[in-house]
Design a protein around this motif. Structure first.
Motif, PDB file in Angstrom:
ATOM      1  N   LEU A  74       9.853  10.165  83.595  1.00 14.41           N
ATOM      2  CA  LEU A  74      10.387  10.821  82.435  1.00 14.41           C
ATOM      3  C   LEU A  74      12.033  10.076  82.947  1.00 14.41           C
ATOM      4  CD1 LEU A  74      10.753  14.493  82.116  1.00 14.41           C
ATOM      5  CD2 LEU A  74      12.912  13.132  82.055  1.00 14.41           C
ATOM      6  N   THR A  75      12.549   9.900  81.806  1.00 13.00           N
ATOM      7  CA  THR A  75      13.649   9.188  81.973  1.00 13.00           C
ATOM      8  C   THR A  75      14.885   9.841  80.918  1.00 13.00           C
ATOM      9  OG1 THR A  75      12.551   6.869  82.053  1.00 13.00           O
ATOM     10  CG2 THR A  75      14.959   6.880  81.319  1.00 13.00           C
ATOM     11  N   PHE A  76      16.082  10.109  81.432  1.00 16.83           N
ATOM     12  CA  PHE A  76      17.088  10.584  80.519  1.00 16.83           C
ATOM     13  C   PHE A  76      18.261  10.065  80.680  1.00 16.83           C
ATOM     14  CE2 PHE A  76      17.190  13.128  84.198  1.00 16.83           C
ATOM     15  CZ  PHE A  76      18.346  13.676  84.345  1.00 16.83           C
ATOM     16  N   TYR A  77      19.225  10.081  79.806  1.00 21.30           N
ATOM     17  CA  TYR A  77      20.655   9.548  79.847  1.00 21.30           C
ATOM     18  C   TYR A  77      21.668  10.728  79.494  1.00 21.30           C
ATOM     19  CZ  TYR A  77      19.938   8.426  74.772  1.00 21.30           C
ATOM     20  OH  TYR A  77      19.914   8.294  73.491  1.00 21.30           O
ATOM     21  N   THR A  78      22.828  10.446  80.290  1.00 20.30           N
ATOM     22  CA  THR A  78      23.714  11.350  79.964  1.00 20.30           C
ATOM     23  C   THR A  78      24.885  10.972  79.239  1.00 20.30           C
ATOM     24  OG1 THR A  78      24.847  10.749  82.118  1.00 20.30           O
ATOM     25  CG2 THR A  78      23.142  12.480  82.419  1.00 20.30           C
ATOM     26  N   SER A  79      25.732  12.036  78.908  1.00 18.51           N
ATOM     27  CA  SER A  79      27.009  11.596  77.933  1.00 18.51           C
ATOM     28  C   SER A  79      27.841  10.511  78.695  1.00 18.51           C
ATOM     29  CB  SER A  79      27.601  12.909  77.907  1.00 18.51           C
ATOM     30  OG  SER A  79      28.030  13.723  79.116  1.00 18.51           O
ATOM     31  N   ARG A  80      28.042  10.457  80.018  1.00 17.95           N
ATOM     32  CA  ARG A  80      28.614   9.272  80.524  1.00 17.95           C
ATOM     33  C   ARG A  80      28.064   7.960  80.721  1.00 17.95           C
ATOM     34  NH1 ARG A  80      28.237   7.970  85.835  1.00 17.95           N
ATOM     35  NH2 ARG A  80      27.021   9.225  86.929  1.00 17.95           N
ATOM     36  N   GLY A  81      26.630   7.941  80.390  1.00 13.60           N
ATOM     37  CA  GLY A  81      26.075   6.869  80.181  1.00 13.60           C
ATOM     38  C   GLY A  81      24.813   6.400  81.642  1.00 13.60           C
ATOM     39  N   ALA A  82      24.978   7.282  82.254  1.00 17.00           N
ATOM     40  CA  ALA A  82      24.062   7.290  83.481  1.00 17.00           C
ATOM     41  C   ALA A  82      22.313   7.165  83.084  1.00 17.00           C
ATOM     42  CB  ALA A  82      24.324   8.115  84.710  1.00 17.00           C
ATOM     43  N   ILE A  83      21.544   6.481  83.430  1.00 14.15           N
ATOM     44  CA  ILE A  83      20.338   6.514  83.285  1.00 14.15           C
ATOM     45  C   ILE A  83      19.321   7.152  84.278  1.00 14.15           C
ATOM     46  CG2 ILE A  83      18.040   5.515  82.351  1.00 14.15           C
ATOM     47  CD1 ILE A  83      19.906   3.327  80.980  1.00 14.15           C
ATOM     48  N   HIS A  84      18.722   8.209  84.209  1.00 15.85           N
ATOM     49  CA  HIS A  84      18.132   8.762  85.251  1.00 15.85           C
ATOM     50  C   HIS A  84      16.494   8.573  85.110  1.00 15.85           C
ATOM     51  CE1 HIS A  84      21.600  11.259  86.938  1.00 15.85           C
ATOM     52  NE2 HIS A  84      21.874  11.011  85.573  1.00 15.85           N
ATOM     53  N   ILE A  85      15.912   7.919  86.008  1.00 18.34           N
ATOM     54  CA  ILE A  85      14.296   7.925  86.242  1.00 18.34           C
ATOM     55  C   ILE A  85      13.914   8.673  87.017  1.00 18.34           C
ATOM     56  CG2 ILE A  85      12.474   6.240  86.500  1.00 18.34           C
ATOM     57  CD1 ILE A  85      14.889   5.059  84.399  1.00 18.34           C
ATOM     58  N   TRP A  86      12.901   9.613  86.707  1.00 20.20           N
ATOM     59  CA  TRP A  86      12.280  10.720  87.363  1.00 20.20           C
ATOM     60  C   TRP A  86      11.018  10.380  87.508  1.00 20.20           C
ATOM     61  CZ3 TRP A  86      15.052  14.577  89.687  1.00 20.20           C
ATOM     62  CH2 TRP A  86      14.241  15.656  90.374  1.00 20.20           C
ATOM     63  N   ASP A  87      10.389  10.490  89.018  1.00 21.95           N
ATOM     64  CA  ASP A  87       8.871  10.201  89.053  1.00 21.95           C
ATOM     65  C   ASP A  87       8.259  11.617  88.940  1.00 21.95           C
ATOM     66  OD1 ASP A  87       6.555  10.454  90.457  1.00 21.95           O
ATOM     67  OD2 ASP A  87       7.240   8.253  91.461  1.00 21.95           O
ATOM     68  N   ILE A  88       7.347  11.542  87.899  1.00 22.34           N
ATOM     69  CA  ILE A  88       6.625  12.775  87.448  1.00 22.34           C
ATOM     70  C   ILE A  88       5.869  13.146  88.689  1.00 22.34           C
ATOM     71  CG2 ILE A  88       5.152  13.771  85.609  1.00 22.34           C
ATOM     72  CD1 ILE A  88       6.486  12.200  83.643  1.00 22.34           C
ATOM     73  N   GLU A  89       4.925  12.714  88.971  1.00 27.24           N
ATOM     74  CA  GLU A  89       3.904  12.891  90.065  1.00 27.24           C
ATOM     75  C   GLU A  89       4.696  13.138  91.354  1.00 27.24           C
ATOM     76  OE1 GLU A  89       0.685  10.680  92.677  1.00 27.24           O
ATOM     77  OE2 GLU A  89       0.876  10.281  90.561  1.00 27.24           O
ATOM     78  N   LYS A  90       5.886  12.745  91.965  1.00 27.20           N
ATOM     79  CA  LYS A  90       6.428  13.512  92.867  1.00 27.20           C
ATOM     80  C   LYS A  90       7.280  14.271  92.789  1.00 27.20           C
ATOM     81  CE  LYS A  90       5.884   8.924  95.348  1.00 27.20           C
ATOM     82  NZ  LYS A  90       6.585   7.628  95.953  1.00 27.20           N
ATOM     83  N   ASN A  91       7.799  14.596  91.479  1.00 26.14           N
ATOM     84  CA  ASN A  91       8.649  15.357  91.067  1.00 26.14           C
ATOM     85  C   ASN A  91      10.088  15.208  91.838  1.00 26.14           C
ATOM     86  OD1 ASN A  91      10.129  17.454  89.949  1.00 26.14           O
ATOM     87  ND2 ASN A  91       9.186  19.060  91.116  1.00 26.14           N
ATOM     88  N   GLU A  92      10.259  13.964  91.698  1.00 28.80           N
ATOM     89  CA  GLU A  92      11.840  13.710  92.258  1.00 28.80           C
ATOM     90  C   GLU A  92      12.434  12.421  91.786  1.00 28.80           C
ATOM     91  OE1 GLU A  92      10.543  12.559  96.322  1.00 28.80           O
ATOM     92  OE2 GLU A  92      10.026  10.592  95.703  1.00 28.80           O
ATOM     93  N   SER A  93      13.772  12.176  91.963  1.00 20.98           N
ATOM     94  CA  SER A  93      14.383  11.300  91.344  1.00 20.98           C
ATOM     95  C   SER A  93      14.049   9.980  91.797  1.00 20.98           C
ATOM     96  CB  SER A  93      15.998  11.249  91.741  1.00 20.98           C
ATOM     97  OG  SER A  93      16.866  10.191  91.043  1.00 20.98           O
ATOM     98  N   TYR A  94      13.735   8.947  91.039  1.00 22.08           N
ATOM     99  CA  TYR A  94      13.268   7.645  91.282  1.00 22.08           C
ATOM    100  C   TYR A  94      14.522   6.450  91.329  1.00 22.08           C
ATOM    101  CZ  TYR A  94      11.024   2.827  91.075  1.00 22.08           C
ATOM    102  OH  TYR A  94      10.719   1.592  91.225  1.00 22.08           O
TER     103      TYR A  94
END
Length: 188
Positions: A74-94
């Motif tokens: 699950l990937t999301f990006y924020t207003s300051r430009g950071a791209i966060h990649i989230w591991d769905i199966e592990k439920n943690e930040s990748y």
């Protein structure tokens, strides 16, 4: 997507009752659903289990969110430009990928190994190809001097090529693994 209301009788109450959601989508198989509430929290639901899997809260406004084609990320990006990649199966930040303000669009390769982020609206418009295995940039393309990659862009089904058109009537074909420009078709 159409949700079978007889199959899924439990659904996020925030959406049933008109709560504010700035973004929502299904994954490719249609069994996961996400929505962003109040620009700060992502809720992820398993529709088959009829339960919320988890939620992710951000300190910054969430500007966009997307599932990878294989539903691993699950990937999301924020207003300051950071791209966060989230591991769905592990439920943690990748990974958190940084270095590109004003992100306007993300596109995954069909094999979910390459992510393209496009930044527009400032003096240094850019497109970055990211290798998700190494969590590093494949290539950073300055779109102000080399406008070869624009939204919309598509990957070939085998994830080997990226195809992008531009307002100038050209179609650019790039190697998705290296970012190398292979061909430019003129007059299209």
């Amino acid at each position: 997507y159409i949700v079978d209301s007889q199959k899924y009788d439990v659904f996020p109450s925030e959406l049933q009752y008109g709560g504010h959601s700035s973004n929502h989508q299904f994954n490719m198989t249609g069994h996961l659903f996400l929505f962003v509430k109040d620009k700060k929290t992502i809720h992820v639901w398993d529709l088959e289990a009829q339960a919320q899997l988890f939620e992710i809260t951000s300190d910054e406004d969430i500007s966009g969110v997307q599932f990878s084609p294989d539903s691993r990320w699950l990937t999301f990006y924020t207003s300051r430009g950071a791209i966060h990649i989230w591991d769905i199966e592990k439920n943690e930040s990748y990974a958190i990928l940084e270095g590109q303000p004003f992100i306007r669009h993300l596109t995954y390769s069909p094999d979910s190994e390459v992510l393209v982020s496009i930044s527009l609206g400032n003096k240094s418009d850019s497109a970055i190809l990211w290798n998700l295995d190494t969590k590093s940039q494949i290539r950073n393309i300055d779109l102000t001097s080399e406008p070869i990659l624009q939204y919309p862009l598509i990957f070939t089904q085998d994830s080997q090529l990226i195809i992008s058109g531009c307002d100038c009537g050209r179609i650019h074909i790039l190697n998705a693994k290296t970012g190398e420009l292979l061909h430019t078709l003129i007059g299209h």
